[in-house]
Design an enzyme around this catalytic site. Structure first.
Site, PDB file in Angstrom:
ATOM      1  CB  THR A 232      -0.922   0.044   1.247  1.00  0.00           C
ATOM      2  OG1 THR A 232      -0.089  -0.071   2.408  1.00  0.00           O
ATOM      3  CG2 THR A 232      -1.954  -1.059   1.240  1.00  0.00           C
ATOM      4  CB  SER A 233       4.382   1.754   0.425  1.00  0.00           C
ATOM      5  OG  SER A 233       5.105   2.858   0.868  1.00  0.00           O
ATOM      6  NE  ARG A 234       3.884   7.463  -3.457  1.00  0.00           N
ATOM      7  CZ  ARG A 234       2.882   7.710  -2.609  1.00  0.00           C
ATOM      8  NH1 ARG A 234       2.082   6.744  -2.225  1.00  0.00           N
ATOM      9  NH2 ARG A 234       2.671   8.930  -2.160  1.00  0.00           N
ATOM     10  CG  HIS A 295      -2.708   5.466  -4.738  1.00  0.00           C
ATOM     11  ND1 HIS A 295      -1.465   5.666  -5.292  1.00  0.00           N
ATOM     12  CD2 HIS A 295      -2.606   5.914  -3.462  1.00  0.00           C
ATOM     13  CE1 HIS A 295      -0.674   6.228  -4.400  1.00  0.00           C
ATOM     14  NE2 HIS A 295      -1.349   6.389  -3.272  1.00  0.00           N
ATOM     15  CD  GLN A 296     -10.364   1.361  -2.359  1.00  0.00           C
ATOM     16  OE1 GLN A 296     -10.632   0.922  -3.472  1.00  0.00           O
ATOM     17  NE2 GLN A 296     -11.218   1.325  -1.351  1.00  0.00           N
TER      18      GLN A 296
HETATM   19  P1  NAI Z   1       6.889   7.628   7.395  1.00  0.00           P
HETATM   20  O1  NAI Z   1       7.885   8.596   6.859  1.00  0.00           O
HETATM   21  O2  NAI Z   1       6.200   7.904   8.694  1.00  0.00           O
HETATM   22  O3  NAI Z   1       7.582   6.181   7.539  1.00  0.00           O
HETATM   23  C1  NAI Z   1       8.413   5.623   6.585  1.00  0.00           C
HETATM   24  C2  NAI Z   1       9.361   4.683   7.310  1.00  0.00           C
HETATM   25  O4  NAI Z   1      10.130   3.982   6.329  1.00  0.00           O
HETATM   26  C3  NAI Z   1      10.339   5.411   8.236  1.00  0.00           C
HETATM   27  O5  NAI Z   1      10.320   4.831   9.527  1.00  0.00           O
HETATM   28  C4  NAI Z   1      11.688   5.215   7.553  1.00  0.00           C
HETATM   29  O6  NAI Z   1      12.770   5.117   8.468  1.00  0.00           O
HETATM   30  C5  NAI Z   1      11.445   3.901   6.842  1.00  0.00           C
HETATM   31  N1  NAI Z   1      12.389   3.653   5.755  1.00  0.00           N
HETATM   32  C6  NAI Z   1      12.984   4.536   4.928  1.00  0.00           C
HETATM   33  N2  NAI Z   1      13.820   3.903   4.087  1.00  0.00           N
HETATM   34  C7  NAI Z   1      13.719   2.581   4.392  1.00  0.00           C
HETATM   35  C8  NAI Z   1      14.353   1.414   3.884  1.00  0.00           C
HETATM   36  N3  NAI Z   1      15.271   1.482   2.911  1.00  0.00           N
HETATM   37  N4  NAI Z   1      14.009   0.227   4.433  1.00  0.00           N
HETATM   38  C9  NAI Z   1      13.122   0.152   5.452  1.00  0.00           C
HETATM   39  N5  NAI Z   1      12.509   1.230   5.986  1.00  0.00           N
HETATM   40  C10 NAI Z   1      12.825   2.422   5.463  1.00  0.00           C
HETATM   41  O7  NAI Z   1       5.845   7.393   6.232  1.00  0.00           O
HETATM   42  P2  NAI Z   1       4.363   6.854   6.357  1.00  0.00           P
HETATM   43  O8  NAI Z   1       3.445   7.977   6.647  1.00  0.00           O
HETATM   44  O9  NAI Z   1       4.337   5.673   7.230  1.00  0.00           O
HETATM   45  O10 NAI Z   1       4.077   6.425   4.841  1.00  0.00           O
HETATM   46  C11 NAI Z   1       4.810   5.382   4.228  1.00  0.00           C
HETATM   47  C12 NAI Z   1       4.538   5.421   2.749  1.00  0.00           C
HETATM   48  O11 NAI Z   1       3.185   5.051   2.516  1.00  0.00           O
HETATM   49  C13 NAI Z   1       4.668   6.801   2.096  1.00  0.00           C
HETATM   50  O12 NAI Z   1       6.006   7.067   1.723  1.00  0.00           O
HETATM   51  C14 NAI Z   1       3.773   6.699   0.908  1.00  0.00           C
HETATM   52  O13 NAI Z   1       4.555   6.298  -0.193  1.00  0.00           O
HETATM   53  C15 NAI Z   1       2.802   5.588   1.266  1.00  0.00           C
HETATM   54  N6  NAI Z   1       1.414   6.056   1.363  1.00  0.00           N
HETATM   55  C16 NAI Z   1       0.457   5.434   0.600  1.00  0.00           C
HETATM   56  C17 NAI Z   1      -0.865   5.842   0.673  1.00  0.00           C
HETATM   57  C18 NAI Z   1      -1.956   5.174  -0.106  1.00  0.00           C
HETATM   58  O14 NAI Z   1      -3.061   5.723  -0.209  1.00  0.00           O
HETATM   59  N7  NAI Z   1      -1.735   3.997  -0.662  1.00  0.00           N
HETATM   60  C19 NAI Z   1      -1.245   6.981   1.503  1.00  0.00           C
HETATM   61  C20 NAI Z   1      -0.169   7.518   2.317  1.00  0.00           C
HETATM   62  C21 NAI Z   1       1.115   7.076   2.211  1.00  0.00           C
END
Ligand code: NAI
Length: 332
Positions: A232-234, A295-296
């Site tokens: 659900t990330s990218r 992407h919901q």
């Molecule tokens: P966040 O910034 O709070 O957490 C990201 C975590 O990933 C951090 O703890 C960071 O240290 C860790 N990280 C960075 N590089 C890494 C690596 N190489 N290996 C392992 N961990 C690593 O971000 P949050 O808010 O948790 O969001 C995460 C992702 O979710 C966003 O970057 C975005 O791409 C995605 N997202 C998707 C949505 C959707 O509707 N599907 C909505 C919101 C976010």
């Protein structure tokens, strides 16, 4: 002061219009993606508000700077689609919504996990056709399984807590482990160890150079046969071609995707009357054990409200030379 929106859907307009009453911006909406093709639509605007699949490359940022745009507000957490170096050089401030409802995304990941496992989407259609047979609907108990989590930031933390509540063993990898989660019982392991022991693997790290295709052929080969993978990330975190091969060999047993590497041309649109040119997504959709949502994961009332409040507040503060009340909203 004017903010011009791109990729704006009816639910964006409704929420932003409602919450803008206390800010008083002039809001202009375009449903199309931001890219070189639409740059002329940006007129006398102080800020541009963009979303996950808008293109903010050097060409677009240069044009925006020439048109006097001072702020680009991403109404999402990720900013992998913005050329930050160029923005910095041009003096365009970039802000985002760092945490708008981590629970919304974490809960969607759990919904995908449960749907893939218990096949409720198939059961729903079957029963509507008066087919009350249970053949092919066999699932497994999530309780007691090992759940691997890549990235334990806001969303990953929320997801870990839910899975602990299910009675799972939760193992995680993050560059910066969260001590709160360790206390709750999450075990941090090297990435490869997480791949090896997880029955279910959920991705919650951002997309950047070090995480692009973090799920590649080598990573998949380390995983348990029949692993469930949820993203659900990218989309760019997964090498989609490698995932398709692993689905064919049954190395991946279940695949849940709310994001897709090449979603830019597809997601957030009704293409039901079109011919889809992308053979990769067509192949993915042909597997019975693949579940795709467009992407919901963020789409809850609470999340939309928080996105609008943080975005409008950050734009107001940046345009008035104030420091941001949500500190981590500032990207450059
Ligand atoms: P966040 O910034 O709070 O957490 C990201 C975590 O990933 C951090 O703890 C960071 O240290 C860790 N990280 C960075 N590089 C890494 C690596 N190489 N290996 C392992 N961990 C690593 O971000 P949050 O808010 O948790 O969001 C995460 C992702 O979710 C966003 O970057 C975005 O791409 C995605 N997202 C998707 C949505 C959707 O509707 N599907 C909505 C919101 C976010």
């Amino acid at each position: 002061m004017r903010i011009t929106f791109f990729s704006a859907k009816p639910y964006d307009r409704e929420t932003f219009n409602r919450l803008n009453e206390s800010f008083g911006f002039e809001l202009i909406y375009f449903e199309t993606h931001l890219g070189p093709h639409i740059i002329n639509a940006v007129d006398q605007t102080d800020a541009v508000c963009a979303f996950v699949n808008d293109k903010l490359n050097a060409e677009v940022l240069n044009e925006l700077a020439l048109k006097g745009v001072k702020v680009v507000a991403m109404r999402c957490a990720g900013f992998n689609n913005v050329d930050l170096e160029v923005a910095k050089r041009l003096g365009i401030r970039i802000c985002r919504v760092p945490a708008y409802s981590p629970e919304a995304v974490a809960e969607h990941a759990v919904a995908m996990l449960l749907t893939l496992n218990r096949k409720t989407h198939k059961a729903y259609n079957r029963v509507r056709e008066q087919n009350f047979s249970l053949n092919g609907l066999l699932g497994f108990n999530v309780h007691g399984k090992t759940v691997g989590v890549l990235g334990t930031g806001n969303i990953g933390t929320s997801f870990c807590k839910i899975m602990l509540g299910f009675g799972c063993r939760v193992v995680a990898f993050d560059l910066m482990p969260n001590p709160e989660l360790s206390k709750l019982g999450v075990t941090y392991l090297p990435k490869e160890e997480v791949f090896k022991c997880a029955d279910i693997l959920s991705l919650h790290c951002p997309l950047n150079e070090s995480t692009h295709h973090i799920i590649n052929r080598e990573a998949i080969a380390l995983m348990k046969k029949g692993v469930m993978l949820v993203n659900t990330s990218r989309g760019g975190l997964i090498d989609t071609k490698a995932a398709i091969d692993a689905l064919k060999s049954k190395q991946i047993g279940y695949l849940g995707l709310d994001v897709y590497e090449h979603e830019g041309q597809l997601f957030f649109r009704d293409l039901s009357a079109n011919i889809i040119e992308d053979d990769t997504i067509q192949r993915l959709m042909s597997f019975p054990n693949v579940l795709i949502t467009a992407h919901q994961a963020f789409l809850t009332e609470e999340a939309l409200r928080q996105i609008a409040v943080t975005t409008l507040k950050s734009v107001h503060e940046l345009l008035h030379g104030e420091s941001l009340s949500v500190k981590s909203a500032l990207v450059v």
